[in-house]
Each structure stands twice: as structure tokens, then as C-alpha cells.
Scaffold this active site. Structure first.
Site, PDB file in Angstrom:
ATOM      1  N   LYS A  27      -8.101   1.950   6.388  1.00 34.39           N
ATOM      2  CA  LYS A  27      -6.964   2.873   6.552  1.00 34.39           C
ATOM      3  C   LYS A  27      -6.408   3.270   5.179  1.00 34.39           C
ATOM      4  CE  LYS A  27      -2.589   1.133   7.445  1.00 34.39           C
ATOM      5  NZ  LYS A  27      -1.634   1.744   6.514  1.00 34.39           N
ATOM      6  N   ASN A  28      -6.192   2.258   4.335  1.00 37.84           N
ATOM      7  CA  ASN A  28      -5.520   2.539   3.063  1.00 37.84           C
ATOM      8  C   ASN A  28      -6.408   3.269   2.060  1.00 37.84           C
ATOM      9  OD1 ASN A  28      -3.302   1.383   4.139  1.00 37.84           O
ATOM     10  ND2 ASN A  28      -3.316  -0.463   2.862  1.00 37.84           N
ATOM     11  N   CYS A 121       6.523   0.838   7.906  1.00 40.21           N
ATOM     12  CA  CYS A 121       6.910  -0.462   8.439  1.00 40.21           C
ATOM     13  C   CYS A 121       8.317  -0.840   8.000  1.00 40.21           C
ATOM     14  CB  CYS A 121       5.929  -1.509   7.934  1.00 40.21           C
ATOM     15  SG  CYS A 121       4.337  -1.417   8.712  1.00 40.21           S
ATOM     16  N   ARG A 126      11.080  -0.168   0.307  1.00 36.57           N
ATOM     17  CA  ARG A 126      10.022   0.781  -0.016  1.00 36.57           C
ATOM     18  C   ARG A 126      10.558   2.049  -0.695  1.00 36.57           C
ATOM     19  NH1 ARG A 126       5.024  -0.198   3.954  1.00 36.57           N
ATOM     20  NH2 ARG A 126       4.007  -0.031   1.957  1.00 36.57           N
ATOM     21  N   PRO A 127      11.187   1.901  -1.841  1.00 30.74           N
ATOM     22  CA  PRO A 127      11.711   3.053  -2.570  1.00 30.74           C
ATOM     23  C   PRO A 127      10.584   3.868  -3.199  1.00 30.74           C
ATOM     24  CG  PRO A 127      11.975   1.053  -3.866  1.00 30.74           C
ATOM     25  CD  PRO A 127      11.340   0.639  -2.573  1.00 30.74           C
ATOM     26  N   ILE A 128      10.909   5.028  -3.749  1.00 31.18           N
ATOM     27  CA  ILE A 128       9.863   5.832  -4.413  1.00 31.18           C
ATOM     28  C   ILE A 128      10.221   6.098  -5.880  1.00 31.18           C
ATOM     29  CG2 ILE A 128       9.052   6.913  -2.272  1.00 31.18           C
ATOM     30  CD1 ILE A 128      10.508   9.505  -3.241  1.00 31.18           C
ATOM     31  N   ASP A 310      -0.691  -7.779   2.729  1.00 29.08           N
ATOM     32  CA  ASP A 310      -1.008  -7.332   4.090  1.00 29.08           C
ATOM     33  C   ASP A 310      -1.651  -8.435   4.942  1.00 29.08           C
ATOM     34  OD1 ASP A 310       0.043  -4.917   3.460  1.00 29.08           O
ATOM     35  OD2 ASP A 310      -1.835  -3.801   3.444  1.00 29.08           O
ATOM     36  N   ARG A 403      -1.569   1.574  14.588  1.00 30.17           N
ATOM     37  CA  ARG A 403      -1.501   2.357  13.339  1.00 30.17           C
ATOM     38  C   ARG A 403      -2.678   2.021  12.419  1.00 30.17           C
ATOM     39  NH1 ARG A 403       3.200   1.143   9.927  1.00 30.17           N
ATOM     40  NH2 ARG A 403       1.785   2.264   8.576  1.00 30.17           N
TER      41      ARG A 403
HETATM   42  C1  UD1 Z   1       0.212   0.107  -0.365  1.00 27.42           C
HETATM   43  C2  UD1 Z   1      -0.439  -0.132   0.981  1.00 27.42           C
HETATM   44  C3  UD1 Z   1       0.206  -1.279   1.715  1.00 27.42           C
HETATM   45  C4  UD1 Z   1       0.234  -2.522   0.845  1.00 27.42           C
HETATM   46  C5  UD1 Z   1       0.842  -2.203  -0.515  1.00 27.42           C
HETATM   47  C6  UD1 Z   1       0.774  -3.376  -1.490  1.00 27.42           C
HETATM   48  C7  UD1 Z   1      -1.217   2.063   1.670  1.00 27.42           C
HETATM   49  C8  UD1 Z   1      -1.091   3.177   2.660  1.00 27.42           C
HETATM   50  N1  UD1 Z   1      -0.335   1.070   1.792  1.00 27.42           N
HETATM   51  O1  UD1 Z   1       1.572   0.465  -0.101  1.00 27.42           O
HETATM   52  O2  UD1 Z   1      -0.526  -1.554   2.905  1.00 27.42           O
HETATM   53  O3  UD1 Z   1       1.004  -3.531   1.482  1.00 27.42           O
HETATM   54  O4  UD1 Z   1       0.149  -1.095  -1.127  1.00 27.42           O
HETATM   55  O5  UD1 Z   1      -0.546  -3.757  -1.685  1.00 27.42           O
HETATM   56  O6  UD1 Z   1      -2.100   2.042   0.833  1.00 27.42           O
HETATM   57  N2  UD1 Z   1       7.897  -0.068  -5.161  1.00 27.42           N
HETATM   58  C9  UD1 Z   1       9.067   0.315  -5.794  1.00 27.42           C
HETATM   59  N3  UD1 Z   1       9.201   1.627  -6.108  1.00 27.42           N
HETATM   60  C10 UD1 Z   1       8.247   2.570  -5.833  1.00 27.42           C
HETATM   61  C11 UD1 Z   1       7.053   2.152  -5.200  1.00 27.42           C
HETATM   62  C12 UD1 Z   1       6.906   0.807  -4.875  1.00 27.42           C
HETATM   63  O7  UD1 Z   1       9.956  -0.509  -6.051  1.00 27.42           O
HETATM   64  O8  UD1 Z   1       8.443   3.734  -6.158  1.00 27.42           O
HETATM   65  C13 UD1 Z   1       7.731  -1.495  -4.789  1.00 27.42           C
HETATM   66  C14 UD1 Z   1       7.580  -1.674  -3.280  1.00 27.42           C
HETATM   67  O9  UD1 Z   1       8.824  -1.726  -2.647  1.00 27.42           O
HETATM   68  C15 UD1 Z   1       6.822  -2.971  -3.221  1.00 27.42           C
HETATM   69  C16 UD1 Z   1       5.904  -2.915  -4.451  1.00 27.42           C
HETATM   70  O10 UD1 Z   1       6.498  -1.955  -5.316  1.00 27.42           O
HETATM   71  O11 UD1 Z   1       7.718  -4.041  -3.348  1.00 27.42           O
HETATM   72  C17 UD1 Z   1       4.472  -2.512  -4.179  1.00 27.42           C
HETATM   73  O12 UD1 Z   1       4.460  -1.251  -3.538  1.00 27.42           O
HETATM   74  P1  UD1 Z   1       3.222  -0.266  -3.613  1.00 27.42           P
HETATM   75  O13 UD1 Z   1       2.117  -0.910  -4.375  1.00 27.42           O
HETATM   76  O14 UD1 Z   1       3.720   1.060  -4.070  1.00 27.42           O
HETATM   77  O15 UD1 Z   1       2.818  -0.194  -2.085  1.00 27.42           O
HETATM   78  P2  UD1 Z   1       2.461   1.097  -1.256  1.00 27.42           P
HETATM   79  O16 UD1 Z   1       1.655   2.018  -2.077  1.00 27.42           O
HETATM   80  O17 UD1 Z   1       3.670   1.601  -0.579  1.00 27.42           O
END
Ligand code: UD1
Length: 422
Positions: A27-28, A121, A126-128, A310, A403
Site C-alpha cells: 500500500k505504502n 488513522c 500527524r502534522p505536515i 506499523d 484500508r
Molecule cells: C508513512 C507511512 C506510515 C508509517 C510512517 C512511518 C504511508 C502512506 N504511510 O507515514 O504507514 O507508519 O510512514 O514509517 O507511507 N511528522 C511531523 N511533521 C511532518 C511529518 C511527519 O512531525 O510534517 C512526524 C509524524 O507525526 C511522525 C513522524 O514524523 O511522528 C514520522 O512521520 P512520517 O515518516 O512522515 O510518516 P508518514 O509519511 O505520514
């Protein structure tokens, strides 16, 4: 696809698992690759995509944008050459965090986009912010409002980015964006996950010039255009892990094909230490478990190649049934112990020290219960608990599990589990 929102699973625990399964496609890996297909001038053919709700939603979003998508079996042909509109559907984006992965490709192609803050989830905030900071480093203008964020890349320039943490999503977004951005972009502290590498391989096949995928430094030389290609994303290491752990929990022997052992070294090491017998040959992994499970003192999640977050709830179920105590340390997300209360209903002994640490004391057995899935991986973990529990377990909210898992009940039934969708 035959999933419906109100589906439940009925499981009568106690069967050993035996048999062979071909691991589904990741999926990812598939989701960002589908997003990156927007960059192709021509048709992209994606082979063997997983039949899951997140892919279905991604296809809906791409169609909403104007892409022509044909599906034959599990192959998708995606032609986005005629897309004009870049307004993302609010409700769909809310339900799927992966819509954030569209940012890089849409910005590269259309130069501006307004994004609703992504959903997904309930495992953490999950900020950006890391995505936003990285785009700002490339001179993308970002305006943040309460529910929306505006991005404008008309003055974007290649440059150097150092990620605060190796975010998978931020790395994938920047790689997509920089593939056609004139000049040299470097990402330091980039994510090294196999799904990031797969996205880069896909983009390179389309004609991109990306170097260093799988290391802490990715360099991208922007090219003028990318062409349509045929591609098959990698196998799903989390589904693979789920099936290995299911067999470790229930006892029996499983043979997985399309199984990459290198991407799962940490899990394989843990399962061996807990008493499983594992044999690996090319892309086949065999696991048997006949002796009682031994706990291991501490399991910590981390960025690849460490133990994946995960699989944290999945390994928690196994630890619940092992002889001794395990400390589970969740280092990636801040709210990823959602299943603890459900497992306690089944008789598990788990103490939550804080949002990041749980202490699990092994018990002899779990008892069946009525349970609610609250997130994707936690939901799958409850299924595994149900497989070994004495009596009949009902799991609600199966749509979370759908999902990411292709018909989880069919997979497990084929191994001998007593499970049905109702
Ligand atoms: C991806 C995976 C998810 C997996 C995660 C970590 C997909 C669709 N999802 O999620 O299944 O659990 O990697 O391996 O590929 N963070 C911030 N700010 C940001 C972005 C992230 O603080 O702008 C934090 C997140 O809250 C989290 C950490 O960084 O604590 C890791 O997040 P990230 O690696 O970005 O995970 P995803 O890409 O969302």
C-alpha cells in the site's frame, strides 16, 4: 472490491495456521507511485496493485482531478495528460492521509494547489510542518489557514533541504516535486524506507535523475519531462510481517512467496529470538512455531531499518502470549497504543507507562470478546488476537483494516483460520 462500511469479522479462535500465501503489493509504495504517475506525459501502467480501500480512494481522487483510469484485474492504466483542474475533494482527502502525497506531483505539474489538511488513522497528530518547511526551502510560497493550506510554486528553485526528522511522506513529496524542477536538489536526512526507494525507482524509470535513494542523502537533478512506463510496486512488508506474526501466534507453518527478507530483518530477528523457526530462500520465507513463545525484554520502533511502527501493535499481541515481560517502546507516533484497552478486555496484561511505553506481561491465553478496530494496523492486530482467543470474537469497524489488507479474512481462511466476514 466487495468491502462495505458495516462489515464485521467473526472469528473462532484456536486453529493452527498452515499453508502458502503470496504477499500482496505494498500500500505504502503503491499510493505515492499512483500520485507520481501524474507527472508522466503518457500512460502509466501499474501492475498488481493491492485491492484495498486506500487504493480505491486514491483512484477516486485522481479521477476527480480528471485522470483517465482503467482497471483490468489488479492492473491500473493511468493517463493524466488531460487534467486541468487541481481542486482536491475535501471529504476524500479527510479520509486518507495519503492525499498529502499528491502535493509534490500536483505542485510540480500545476504550480499551485490548495490542500485540505489530511486525515487518516487516529495514531497521532500527524502534522505536515516538515513538508511545509521543505517546500519553503525550495521557494514555494505556503499560506496556512485553519483547514486549508495554499501552495504556490511559480517561483520555486532547486536547493538544499535538511529534514528535521526523516519523514517518509516529506521525502516522497520533495522527490516528486524536484524530479522536474530545474537544477539540483539535495535532501539531507532523507527517509530510507523501501517504499521511498521504490518511488525513486519508478520515477527513474520514467526518466528522472534521482541518486542515493535508500541512504540519508538523496540528490535529484531536475529533468524537463517524464514519460509513461509500466511498473510493479514492491511487496508489502507490513502485510508480510502480519502473516508471519499470525503464524507465530497460532502455531503452524507458513510459506510466504513474493517475500523480501532484507526489508524485514529486524522482525525476523525478533521472531527467531522468540522461538520461531525461520528459513529464507530467494523471495520465499518459511516460518514455523511449535515451541512456547519466549518474550524479549524490549522492542523499540524506529525509522527503517529499525523495527517498523506499523508492526508495533502486531508484535504487542505476540508479546501478550509470550513467556515473560516485554517493554514496547513506540518512538515514531504519540498515540499508537489504541488497542491496549481492547486487548485488556481479552485478558491481556498490559500497563501503559505513558504515550510511548507499554509493559506487557505474557499470559497463557486470551479470551474471545466483542472488539472495535480503531485504526488500520491496530485492527489487524485484534484479528490476530481473535485467531488465538478461546471462543468467538467479533470485530467491528473492519473498514479500517480494509484500508490496507486485501480481504484479510480470505488470506487467513486459506491458512486454516475459522474466520468470516458478516
Ligand atoms: C508513512 C507511512 C506510515 C508509517 C510512517 C512511518 C504511508 C502512506 N504511510 O507515514 O504507514 O507508519 O510512514 O514509517 O507511507 N511528522 C511531523 N511533521 C511532518 C511529518 C511527519 O512531525 O510534517 C512526524 C509524524 O507525526 C511522525 C513522524 O514524523 O511522528 C514520522 O512521520 P512520517 O515518516 O512522515 O510518516 P508518514 O509519511 O505520514
Amino acid at each position: 472490491m466487495s468491502y462495505s462500511y458495516n462489515d464485521r469479522l467473526k472469528i473462532r479462535g484456536g486453529k493452527r495456521l498452515n499453508g502458502e500465501i503470496r504477499v500482496q503489493t505494498s500500500k505504502n509504495a503503491t499510493l505515492p507511485i499512483m500520485s507520481a504517475s501524474l507527472l508522466a506525459q503518457g500512460r502509466v501502467l501499474l501492475r498488481d496493485c493491492p485491492d484495498i480501500i486506500d487504493v480505491e480512494n486514491m483512484v477516486k481522487i485522481l479521477r476527480e482531478l480528471g485522470a483517465k483510469i482503467d482497471r483490468v484485474g489488479d492492473d491500473y492504466s493511468i493517463d493524466s495528460s488531460s487534467i486541468l483542474d487541481v481542486c482536491l475533494d475535501y471529504e476524500l482527502c479527510k479520509t486518507m492521509r495519503s492525499s498529502i502525497f499528491l502535493l509534490g506531483s500536483i505542485l510540480a505539474r500545476f504550480k499551485s494547489v490548495c490542500l485540505t489538511l489530511p486525515g487518516g488513522c487516529k495514531i497521532g497528530r500527524r502534522p505536515i510542518d516538515i513538508h511545509v518547511q521543505a517546500f519553503r526551502r525550495l521557494k514555494v510560497k505556503v499560506i496556512e489557514l485553519d483547514d486549508f493550506v495554499f501552495f504556490n510554486a511559480s517561483k520555486a528553485r532547486a536547493g538544499k533541504i535538511k529534514l528535521k526528522i526523516p519523514s517518509v511522506g516529506a521525502t516522497e513529496n520533495i522527490v516528486q516535486f524536484a524530479s522536474t524542477l530545474k537544477g539540483k536538489t539535495v535532501i539531507y536526512n532523507s527517509a530510507r524506507e523501501p517504499e521511498v526507494v521504490d518511488l525513486c525507482n519508478f520515477l527513474n524509470k520514467m526518466g528522472a535523475k534521482i541518486y542515493g535513494a535508500g541512504t540519508r542523502k538523496i540528490t535529484i537533478f531536475g529533468v524537463d519531462k517524464l514519460k509513461g512506463v509500466e511498473y510493479k510496486p514492491i511487496a508489502d512488508r507490513i502485510v508480510l510481517g502480519t502473516l508471519l506474526v499470525a503464524t507465530a501466534i497460532c502455531g503452524g507453518t507458513i510459506r510466504l512467496t513474493n517475500a523480501n527478507s532484507h526489508q524485514n530483518e529486524k522482525l525476523i530477528e525478533i521472531l527467531s529470538r522468540m522461538g520461531c523457526q525461520i528459513n529464507i530462500k530467494n523471495d520465499i520465507i518459511m516460518l514455523s512455531r511449535d515451541v512456547p513463545l519466549r518474550s524479549i525484554p524490549k522492542i523499540s520502533t524506529g525509522y527503517y531499518p529499525q523495527f517498523p511502527t506499523d508492526l508495533q501493535s502486531i508484535i504487542m499481541v505476540l508479546s501478550c502470549l509470550a513467556n515473560g515481560q516485554t517493554e514496547i517502546d513506540e518512538r515514531i507516533f504519540e498515540n499508537r497504543f489504541l488497542i491496549v484497552d481492547e486487548l485488556k478486555k481479552m485478558g491481556a496484561k498490559i500497563e501503559l507507562i505513558d504515550n510511548h511505553t507499554a509493559i506487557v506481561d505474557g499470559v497463557d491465553s486470551l479470551k474471545a470478546s466483542n472488539l472495535k478496530a480503531l485504526d488500520l494496523r491496530g485492527g489487524a492486530s485484534l484479528v490476530l488476537a481473535g485467531l488465538v482467543a478461546q471462543g468467538e470474537t467479533i470485530i467491528e469497524n473492519v473498514h479500517y483494516i480494509d484500508r490496507g489488507y486485501c480481504h484479510i479474512e480470505k488470506m487467513l481462511k486459506s491458512l486454516g483460520a475459522d474466520i468470516e466476514r458478516i
